[in-house]
Design a protein around this motif. Structure first.
Motif, short mmCIF file in Angstrom:
data_model
loop_
_atom_site.label_atom_id
_atom_site.label_comp_id
_atom_site.label_asym_id
_atom_site.label_seq_id
_atom_site.Cartn_x
_atom_site.Cartn_y
_atom_site.Cartn_z
N SER A 104 0.81 -1.22 0.00
CA SER A 104 0.00 0.00 0.00
C SER A 104 0.84 1.27 0.00
N VAL A 105 2.04 1.24 0.58
CA VAL A 105 2.81 2.48 0.73
C VAL A 105 4.04 2.53 -0.18
N PHE A 106 4.62 1.36 -0.51
CA PHE A 106 5.89 1.38 -1.25
C PHE A 106 5.77 0.76 -2.65
N GLY A 107 4.57 0.80 -3.21
CA GLY A 107 4.38 0.36 -4.59
C GLY A 107 4.81 -1.07 -4.83
N GLY A 108 4.71 -1.93 -3.81
CA GLY A 108 5.00 -3.34 -3.99
C GLY A 108 6.47 -3.69 -3.80
N GLU A 109 7.34 -2.69 -3.58
CA GLU A 109 8.75 -3.02 -3.33
C GLU A 109 8.94 -3.34 -1.85
N SER A 231 16.11 -25.26 -14.78
CA SER A 231 15.41 -23.97 -14.79
C SER A 231 16.40 -22.84 -15.06
N PRO A 232 15.98 -21.84 -15.83
CA PRO A 232 16.86 -20.71 -16.14
C PRO A 232 17.42 -20.06 -14.87
N ALA A 233 16.61 -20.02 -13.79
CA ALA A 233 17.07 -19.40 -12.55
C ALA A 233 18.25 -20.19 -11.97
N ASP A 234 18.18 -21.52 -12.01
CA ASP A 234 19.26 -22.36 -11.48
C ASP A 234 20.54 -22.17 -12.30
N ILE A 235 20.38 -22.10 -13.62
CA ILE A 235 21.55 -21.96 -14.48
C ILE A 235 22.18 -20.58 -14.27
N ALA A 236 21.33 -19.56 -14.15
CA ALA A 236 21.85 -18.21 -13.91
C ALA A 236 22.60 -18.16 -12.59
N ARG A 274 22.45 -3.89 -11.84
CA ARG A 274 21.33 -4.80 -11.94
C ARG A 274 21.76 -6.07 -12.68
N ILE A 275 21.36 -7.24 -12.15
CA ILE A 275 21.67 -8.49 -12.82
C ILE A 275 20.46 -8.94 -13.63
N ASP A 276 19.27 -8.93 -13.04
CA ASP A 276 18.04 -9.15 -13.80
C ASP A 276 16.91 -8.44 -13.08
N SER A 277 15.66 -8.69 -13.50
CA SER A 277 14.56 -7.87 -12.99
C SER A 277 14.39 -8.03 -11.47
N LEU A 278 14.84 -9.15 -10.89
CA LEU A 278 14.65 -9.36 -9.45
C LEU A 278 15.95 -9.26 -8.66
N THR A 297 24.67 -9.72 -3.32
CA THR A 297 23.62 -9.92 -4.31
C THR A 297 22.28 -9.96 -3.59
N THR A 298 21.33 -9.18 -4.05
CA THR A 298 20.03 -9.10 -3.40
C THR A 298 18.94 -9.57 -4.35
N THR A 299 18.17 -10.57 -3.93
CA THR A 299 17.09 -11.11 -4.76
C THR A 299 15.75 -10.80 -4.09
N GLU A 300 14.86 -10.16 -4.82
CA GLU A 300 13.54 -9.86 -4.25
C GLU A 300 12.68 -11.11 -4.21
N THR A 301 11.93 -11.29 -3.10
CA THR A 301 10.95 -12.37 -3.02
C THR A 301 9.62 -11.74 -2.64
N LEU A 302 8.60 -12.57 -2.43
CA LEU A 302 7.31 -11.97 -2.13
C LEU A 302 7.26 -11.36 -0.73
N LEU A 303 8.16 -11.76 0.18
CA LEU A 303 8.14 -11.18 1.52
C LEU A 303 9.36 -10.31 1.82
#
Ligand code: HEC
Ligand code: HEC
Length: 362
Positions: A104-109, A231-236, A274-278, A297-303
């Motif tokens: 609600s306050v940080f646009g989903g980030e 999976s592409p994520a594992d290979i990356a 930036r490495i990729d969108s997340l 390295t910082t990876t965004e998750t849902l929480l």
């Protein structure tokens, strides 16, 4: 379950740990907040929740039948889905609150995390400490002038001595020791060639594990079992792990200088890219030597965002190139911090192409 997880996690990329790719909710009906989280992110995230509050898993989870003959981290007997403990139920409310604030306050980030308030304690402070700092000047100090990202990067490449492309392409062989908490140790041998070929063999008293990357084929082998990562994520992720042992790193996109920080007793320019969108990466370059000291390295998750840190130390000359003889990696799990101390690094070693490929089953 946790024992299996720890053993596998010795070498396997986190994302490869899920037996079937998919969301945690697919096999865990009791989840309310983390249903759509990839299963592979569940344990790293829980480690982060525990560290953010300065507690261990047992603060929230029930350990019904621990095997006390084993080391503390491997005692097992957990029943993760039980909700008996009040702190777990409270933590679930907190998770809903955090997702709510960020939506609600940080646009989903994920700007607000458990740590934002908790700072390693179960009781967040309501007020700053007294007495307040002594009054100084009334002006906000002017920011320190910083060089451009291009200048810091060029100084780094020059400091390593890897300016010409052939330096990057030649195969390099690295041997040494691998040390982890609770007295675990092993021998490690790594071979890297070009930007996308990598092989590591880790030999511990319990097992020998191999991992490889050959272009876009990534694999993990323990004993006779060979698992291809699809999976592409594992290979990356495997590619990023391999990159730790390249003399010159790949330059992340949108690189900019964000500040100067003190690491031990050195100043370092902090660059963010930036490495990729997340995934974003912060790199710390020594102000004096130009060399890379740390990567986060910082990876965004849902929480909460998950972080992984690599520290590079003890640089020495290897036939004209500066290589770190000590590499330490850590993520949120106290059990998995790894220090690799190298005893022998060689450049231009003749290497068979087959070394990087998955061994064919016998
Ligand atoms: C501060 C409380 C807290 C701590 C500490 C904590 N967890 Fe959790 N954990 C939770 C909550 C709350 C959930 C359920 C989330 C939901 O409903 O989506 C959960 C869910 C889980 C699940 C999935 C359970 C299921 O339903 O199948 C696992 C596995 C798990 N945690 C492991 C761990 C591990 C491992 C640790 C220690 C590193 C840990 N947790 C530390 C609060 C905690
Ligand atoms: C906006 C600030 C804030 C954030 C963000 C926050 N908390 Fe809290 N949390 C609090 C406060 C304040 C308390 C103490 C409330 C009280 O005393 O009743 C608390 C208490 C708790 C408790 C109970 C501690 C006890 O006494 O046993 C748990 C468990 C908890 N938080 C987990 C979490 C988790 C997990 C997250 C991240 C998903 C989180 N909190 C994020 C402010 C926050």
């Amino acid at each position: 379950m946790p024992r299996y997880w720890h053993v596998v996690s010795l070498l396997l990329p986190a994302a490869a740990m899920a037996q079937q790719p998919g969301s945690a909710g697919a096999t865990r009906p009791k989840l309310e907040v983390l249903k759509s989280l990839p299963e592979a992110q569940l344990f790293p995230l829980m480690n982060l929740v525990a560290t953010s509050l300065g507690v261990h898993c047992d603060y929230c989870h029930v350990q019904a039948t621990p095997d006390l003959a084993r080391t503390p981290s491997n005692a097992g007997g957990w029943v993760w889905d039980r909700d008996d403990k009040q702190p777990k139920r409270r933590a679930r409310e907190m998770m809903k609150m955090v997702v709510g604030i960020n939506t609600s306050v940080f646009g989903g980030e994920a700007k607000v995390t458990c740590y934002t308030c908790h700072r390693g304690s179960t009781q967040p402070s309501r007020l700053p400490l007294l007495p307040p700092p002594a009054p100084g000047t009334a002006r906000t100090p002017a920011p320190t002038p910083l060089p451009t990202a291009d200048r810091v990067w060029a100084a780094y490449v020059a400091a390593v001595g890897g300016g010409d492309a052939s330096a990057r392409a030649a195969a390099m062989n690295i041997r040494g020791w691998d040390e982890r908490p609770e007295g675990r140790y092993g021998k490690v041998e790594i071979t890297v060639a070009g930007s996308d070929r990598y092989r590591i063999t880790l030999t511990t008293p319990d097992a020998t594990t191999n991992q490889g990357l050959d272009g876009d084929v990534a694999w993990v082998g323990t004993g006779d079992r060979v698992q291809r990562l699809s999976s592409p994520a594992d290979i990356a992720r495997m590619r990023r792990i391999a990159m730790r042992y390249q003399p010159v790193k790949e330059q992340p996109r949108d690189l900019r200088v964000v500040g100067i920080e003190r690491l031990d007793d050195h100043d370092a320019y902090v660059l963010q890219g930036r490495i990729d969108s997340l995934t974003t990466q912060r790199s710390y370059f020594d102000v004096v030597t130009g060399l890379l000291r740390r990567e986060i390295t910082t990876t965004e998750t849902l929480l909460l965002p998950l972080e992984e840190q690599v520290d590079y130390d003890d640089y020495r000359d290897v036939a004209g190139i500066q290589m770190p003889y000590r590499v330490r990696t850590s993520d949120g799990a106290p059990y998995s911090t790894t220090t690799r101390i190298f005893t022998d690094i060689r450049r231009n070693v003749p290497t068979a192409d087959t070394l990087f490929r998955p061994p064919s089953p016998r």
